[in-house]
Scaffold this motif. Sequence first.
Motif, mmCIF file in Angstrom:
data_model
loop_
_atom_site.group_PDB
_atom_site.id
_atom_site.type_symbol
_atom_site.label_atom_id
_atom_site.label_comp_id
_atom_site.label_asym_id
_atom_site.label_seq_id
_atom_site.Cartn_x
_atom_site.Cartn_y
_atom_site.Cartn_z
ATOM 1 N N ALA A 43 0.978 -1.208 0.005
ATOM 2 C CA ALA A 43 -0.086 0.030 -0.209
ATOM 3 C C ALA A 43 0.817 1.307 -0.018
ATOM 4 O O ALA A 43 0.745 2.271 -0.536
ATOM 5 C CB ALA A 43 -1.045 -0.040 0.997
ATOM 6 N N GLY A 44 1.858 1.447 0.861
ATOM 7 C CA GLY A 44 2.848 2.529 0.883
ATOM 8 C C GLY A 44 3.468 2.903 -0.510
ATOM 9 O O GLY A 44 3.791 3.867 -0.712
ATOM 10 N N GLN A 72 -6.027 -0.341 2.436
ATOM 11 C CA GLN A 72 -4.822 -0.164 3.092
ATOM 12 C C GLN A 72 -4.130 0.802 3.036
ATOM 13 O O GLN A 72 -3.659 1.632 3.717
ATOM 14 C CB GLN A 72 -3.872 -1.661 2.622
ATOM 15 C CG GLN A 72 -4.315 -2.835 3.220
ATOM 16 C CD GLN A 72 -3.396 -3.796 2.365
ATOM 17 O OE1 GLN A 72 -2.501 -3.487 1.574
ATOM 18 N NE2 GLN A 72 -3.618 -5.322 2.900
ATOM 19 N N ILE A 73 -4.362 1.753 1.874
ATOM 20 C CA ILE A 73 -3.893 3.011 1.599
ATOM 21 C C ILE A 73 -4.425 3.931 2.481
ATOM 22 O O ILE A 73 -3.724 4.895 3.179
ATOM 23 C CB ILE A 73 -3.988 3.525 0.039
ATOM 24 C CG1 ILE A 73 -3.056 2.794 -0.804
ATOM 25 C CG2 ILE A 73 -3.884 4.910 -0.101
ATOM 26 C CD1 ILE A 73 -3.254 2.824 -2.204
ATOM 27 N N LEU A 74 -5.851 3.942 2.634
ATOM 28 C CA LEU A 74 -6.560 4.852 3.415
ATOM 29 C C LEU A 74 -6.337 4.526 5.086
ATOM 30 O O LEU A 74 -6.167 5.545 5.579
ATOM 31 C CB LEU A 74 -8.061 4.623 3.098
ATOM 32 C CG LEU A 74 -8.569 5.244 1.894
ATOM 33 C CD1 LEU A 74 -9.865 5.335 1.714
ATOM 34 C CD2 LEU A 74 -8.032 6.702 1.574
ATOM 35 N N VAL A 101 -13.465 0.794 5.511
ATOM 36 C CA VAL A 101 -12.063 1.367 5.839
ATOM 37 C C VAL A 101 -12.452 1.517 7.703
ATOM 38 O O VAL A 101 -13.785 1.618 8.187
ATOM 39 C CB VAL A 101 -11.933 2.966 5.651
ATOM 40 C CG1 VAL A 101 -10.815 3.442 6.077
ATOM 41 C CG2 VAL A 101 -11.540 2.642 4.147
ATOM 42 N N ASP A 102 -11.594 1.427 8.402
ATOM 43 C CA ASP A 102 -11.616 1.618 9.866
ATOM 44 C C ASP A 102 -12.361 2.690 10.414
ATOM 45 O O ASP A 102 -12.143 3.831 9.641
ATOM 46 C CB ASP A 102 -10.059 1.604 10.451
ATOM 47 C CG ASP A 102 -10.152 1.648 11.697
ATOM 48 O OD1 ASP A 102 -10.711 0.706 12.570
ATOM 49 O OD2 ASP A 102 -9.680 2.547 12.535
ATOM 50 N N GLU A 103 -13.113 2.547 11.289
ATOM 51 C CA GLU A 103 -13.988 3.696 11.518
ATOM 52 C C GLU A 103 -13.414 4.791 12.219
ATOM 53 O O GLU A 103 -13.821 5.936 12.219
ATOM 54 C CB GLU A 103 -15.098 3.232 12.893
ATOM 55 C CG GLU A 103 -16.182 4.036 12.930
ATOM 56 C CD GLU A 103 -17.089 3.472 13.913
ATOM 57 O OE1 GLU A 103 -17.553 4.061 14.877
ATOM 58 O OE2 GLU A 103 -17.653 2.248 13.687
ATOM 59 N N GLU A 104 -12.178 4.425 12.722
ATOM 60 C CA GLU A 104 -11.418 5.772 13.287
ATOM 61 C C GLU A 104 -10.993 6.624 12.028
ATOM 62 O O GLU A 104 -11.049 7.972 11.935
ATOM 63 C CB GLU A 104 -10.354 5.332 14.080
ATOM 64 C CG GLU A 104 -9.652 6.345 15.036
ATOM 65 C CD GLU A 104 -8.582 5.816 15.779
ATOM 66 O OE1 GLU A 104 -7.252 6.511 15.677
ATOM 67 O OE2 GLU A 104 -8.838 4.894 16.510
ATOM 68 N N VAL A 105 -10.529 6.089 11.148
ATOM 69 C CA VAL A 105 -10.084 6.667 9.930
ATOM 70 C C VAL A 105 -11.158 7.423 9.336
ATOM 71 O O VAL A 105 -10.885 8.661 8.758
ATOM 72 C CB VAL A 105 -9.123 5.682 8.748
ATOM 73 C CG1 VAL A 105 -8.869 6.367 7.594
ATOM 74 C CG2 VAL A 105 -8.084 5.049 9.530
#
Length: 120
Positions: A43-44, A72-74, A101-105
């Motif tokens: 991803a990076g 993964q990028i987000l 995507v993860d809720e925190e993000v």
Amino acid sequence: MINTLYLPELREMLAAEDADGLREFCIALHPARAAEFMEGLEAGEAWRVLQASDHQHRVDIFGFLDEETQRQILESIPPSETSGLVADLPADDRVDLLNEVDEEVVEQMLPLLPQEDRRE
């Protein structure tokens, strides 16, 4: 199946910080083909390739990356860097992606999106 045709060259350009070569890769190929050739990158690494391109090519290529790579990028790149990209995705793609995507993000990213996009 991962198409490894350009992987060695992409990794070489990343190692050499060859922004011109990466930009040419992003612009010369159709976005779907560029995304296909980027499939073996982490991803990076994929984000670094996208950063070498102009905004519209970045959005177009990102849209063709597989969902896992997009997620993964987000989740690994600060929302301040990716929010413009997310804002320019088609609305239905953006909603589908943010649901994965993860809720925190997502909570960090939403205030960075235009108000109209947040409502969607």
